[in-house]
Every structure is written in C-alpha cells, then in structure tokens.
Design an enzyme around this catalytic site. Structure first.
Site, PDB file in Angstrom:
ATOM      1  N   HIS A 261       0.800  -1.214   0.000  1.00  0.00           N
ATOM      2  CA  HIS A 261       0.000   0.000   0.000  1.00  0.00           C
ATOM      3  C   HIS A 261       0.836   1.269   0.000  1.00  0.00           C
ATOM      4  CE1 HIS A 261       1.183  -0.800   4.090  1.00  0.00           C
ATOM      5  NE2 HIS A 261       0.728   0.366   4.508  1.00  0.00           N
ATOM      6  N   CYS A 262       2.158   1.153   0.033  1.00  0.00           N
ATOM      7  CA  CYS A 262       3.012   2.342   0.183  1.00  0.00           C
ATOM      8  C   CYS A 262       3.921   2.602  -1.014  1.00  0.00           C
ATOM      9  CB  CYS A 262       3.862   2.220   1.452  1.00  0.00           C
ATOM     10  SG  CYS A 262       2.924   2.332   2.988  1.00  0.00           S
ATOM     11  N   LEU A 263       4.904   1.749  -1.222  1.00  0.00           N
ATOM     12  CA  LEU A 263       5.978   2.068  -2.168  1.00  0.00           C
ATOM     13  C   LEU A 263       5.519   2.287  -3.603  1.00  0.00           C
ATOM     14  CD1 LEU A 263       9.067   0.005  -0.985  1.00  0.00           C
ATOM     15  CD2 LEU A 263       8.288   2.250  -0.300  1.00  0.00           C
ATOM     16  N   ASP A 266       2.867   5.930  -2.755  1.00  0.00           N
ATOM     17  CA  ASP A 266       3.157   7.141  -1.981  1.00  0.00           C
ATOM     18  C   ASP A 266       4.144   8.094  -2.644  1.00  0.00           C
ATOM     19  OD1 ASP A 266       1.459   5.893  -0.286  1.00  0.00           O
ATOM     20  OD2 ASP A 266       2.888   5.604   1.349  1.00  0.00           O
TER      21      ASP A 266
END
Length: 420
Positions: A261-263, A266
């Site tokens: 869900h991040c790299l 974001d």
C-alpha cells in the site's frame, strides 16, 4: 476507564489495529466500514488481516466497548474520529474519493470540541486544503476554533511482529496548537512514543519522505542487480560487503519489484504535488518508478532465458510461482509484483501454478492454478520461481527436487538455483 467514543472510519490494515488498540486502553470504539462483509466478519469475531487475530477481535467484543457498523448514523456522538481509508492512484493522480466520502460522513456528526484525525497517506496540504473545507461546510463549524483537526500518518508494517502499532513512534500534527495537543493526547494513550511536528503539511510530507527514501534506494539496488550480473558481479555479495561499514551506508536489497500500500503509490503523491504546484516533477521518483515498475519484466526475461538454456520455450512450460503476497509472511497482495510476472508468463503461453499459504483468494486466480507444495508438483515444474519468501515453506524440498529454480530473494542455493 476512558468514556470517550472513538469512531475509526475504515477497518482495514490501518484502521483495525487502531480500533483494537483504542479498545485495549479503554475507549468506546465504533469500527465503521462501508463493506458489510467486513462489518459482519468483525461482529462475528473473525479477523481478515494478519496483524489482528480473531482472538483479538473476540476480546474487543467481549469488553462491550467495540462494535462494527456500516450505518453512517452509528457515527453520531463521537469524541474522536480517525479516518483510515485508502488513497490509491488513478491515472497517475491521487484518488481522493475515499477521503472525500469519509470526510462527508464524519462531517455530519462533527460537534463542538470533538477531534478529527486523518491517517490516510496523502499529499502535503490535504488536511487543511481538502478535509477541513468539507468538515466546515457540512458541519457549519470551523476547524481550529470549534473543533480540533489533525493528521497522523499511519506507519503500519503488515506482518511485523517487532515494530507493532503500539511500539512504532507516531508522528502527530494539528491545524493549530490546541488541535496538536488533542491529537497528541489521543495517541499518547495508544502508542509508546509520539513525535509532534510543526503542522499537518510537515506530517504529511514526512510520511511521503519515509517511503520515497525506501523506493529510491530499492530502485538503485534493483538497477545495480541487472547491471552487476552483466559484469559477472554478485550484487548480493557486494551489498553484504558494503553493509560491514558501520556508518554512511544502509543496506537495501533487490527484488522482483515493489508492492503493498506504500511504495508503488506514496512517492507518486509527492511527485504529483511538486508538479502540480511547482511545475517541477520529482526526477528521483520518476526514475525510481521506472526502474521498479520494470523489475517484473526483468524477472520474466530471466525466467525465459533460464528455460531457454534448458532447451524449453516459455510457451507450454509449467511454471510454479512460490508466493504472491507483496511481502514475506503477509496475506496482503496489494500491488504485488507477482501479478505482472504472472500476467506476462500467461501471455507467453506458460502454464502458471501458484503456491501461497497466506493468500486465500487472489485477483489473478482466473489465470492460474492454485496448488499445494508437494514433491510431485515441484518435480513437474519446468521452472520454480520464488517471488515471496514466506517462512513456512519447505525450501529444502524445493531445491532437492526442482530441475530449475529462479530465486528473486536470495533465499536458496544449489546447482539448479539462479539468483536475481
């Protein structure tokens, strides 16, 4: 016992740990989610994420201070509302639809003196420029004057049993000093350490910096991995040697791509904000995206070459993929690099089979055959590809019986094993 009512909007990988921890420290907690399936599961005492067990849910329910609901009316009367909804990308731009909907639901129940906190990862300025106007317009109240508003970026690392929600320091920020105090007081009750910052923009930016730092450094070693191989150099040995330096170096390791869900998301929020407001995109993020996005292509190319060396075309070859979760020992397959690898192999005509003991269902199940990891299955595979190195897999058996293994995680060794 704290008699305040906390409403956590979103009961996923971020919101559920917040809700359960808030119950543990004595708050009355409403876990709100638009998914009736999730709500029913929670009210039945059944968890669907790794970090929170069904026993944890059962204990929270047993206190009488936790319930889940999909009814917006259940948000009424909250003292603290925490928004923990997804912020995906859509055509390269932030998709703020979930934050918008959540803010509108919360706004209907904002009251004087309450506290609203955004945890969703987003671009700098979101809390003040996007969330605040929605809350103010629909409630008729003013943020920082009539109610408190703040931002505290989530730092959940699914499957990490060392740095749990409670043990990981929490950045806290408010739109004014009183809001900061309210946000800090709330999280001081939930986590061991809070880190106040000057404003919500700084807190929003800090979250993006954390993940952009990782993204860029992973891209660096991913690029070096392919270049080093062309030079006949073992990149894993290089990283290990460099890591012996006790200062000025931090090891990052190559892999099949980035997921979760991040790299994959974001850093693009940061680049989007720079380009939109300053007219200058982040060159580092653009390059990192390009490198990491193409790692699955490189993996497939290596598999094709490995099969070719063994006199087998990719078409009709039987390829066994080990692990489709985006990280070890997780049931999270969001943005997993396994997906483009599988899609490309299927497009080449390969017979793709998958073993992942952590993933019950998967978006690409229609393309693959799910299998148990048996000696027969390993022997029948023309290639075994280790994508996610779950710890509960019998790798000794795999190496003993596989005719060809391509390992993207530097987990295995043997005469039949090739390392990324």
């Amino acid at each position: 016992m704290n008699t305040q009512k906390v409403a956590v909007v979103g009961q996923g990988y971020v919101g559920l740990p917040v809700a359960v921890r808030a119950v543990e420290v004595g708050f009355d907690v409403l876990g709100f989610d638009t998914s009736t399936e999730k709500v029913d599961s929670l009210n039945d005492g059944v968890s669907y994420i790794d970090d929170i067990t069904s026993d944890d849910i059962a204990e929270a329910l047993a206190t009488g201070r936790y319930s889940a609901s999909a009814d917006p009316a259940s948000l009424a009367g909250f003292d603290v509302a925490v928004i923990t909804v997804p912020t995906p990308l859509h055509d390269g731009a932030p998709d703020m639809s979930y934050v918008k909907s959540a803010s509108e639901l919360v706004a209907a129940h904002v009251s004087p003196g309450c506290l609203v906190i955004l945890e969703s990862t987003t671009y700098p300025g979101t809390t003040e420029e996007f969330v605040a106007p929605i809350l103010e317009e629909l409630s008729g109240l003013i943020a920082g004057r009539d109610f408190h508003l703040g931002f505290s970026p989530e730092r959940i690392d699914p499957g990490n049993t060392t740095w749990t929600f409670q043990k990981t320091a929490k950045i806290v920020a408010g739109v004014d000093p009183a809001s900061l105090d309210a946000v800090k007081t709330f999280y001081d009750a939930l986590v061991d350490t809070t880190v106040p910052v000057a404003g919500t923009r700084e807190a929003e930016m800090a979250k993006l910096l954390e993940n952009t730092f990782r993204h860029v450094n992973i891209a660096l070693v991913n690029e070096l991995a392919s270049q080093s191989r062309a030079l006949g150099i073992d990149i894993w040995e290089v990283i290990g040697a460099a890591a012996s330096k006790p200062f000025g170096f931090m090891p990052f390791y190559p892999g099949p791509g980035v997921g979760g869900h991040c790299l994959p998301i974001d850093p693009s929020y940061l680049s989007w904000k720079f380009e939109r407001q300053l007219g200058q995109p982040s060159r580092f993020v653009k390059i990192a995206n390009d490198v990491n996005d193409h790692m699955p292509d490189y993996v497939v190319k290596r598999i094709m070459l490995g099969l070719n060396d063994r006199g087998k075309p990719a078409k009709k070859s039987r390829v066994l993929i080990l692990g489709v979760a985006y990280k070890r020992d997780s049931n999270d397959a969001r943005e997993t690099p396994a997906s483009p690898i599988i899609r490309q192999l299927c497009e080449l005509g390969a017979n793709v089979r998958v073993h992942d003991p952590h993933i019950a269902s998967y978006d690409h199940d229609h393309l693959i055959t799910r299998v148990d990891l048996t000696v027969e299955e390993v022997k029948a595979a023309d290639a075994v590809v280790l994508v996610t190195d779950h710890s509960n897999v019998d790798y000794e058996m795999v190496v003993a019986h596989a005719s060809y293994v391509f390992d993207t995680r530097n987990k295995l060794s043997g005469d039949t094993v090739e390392i990324l």
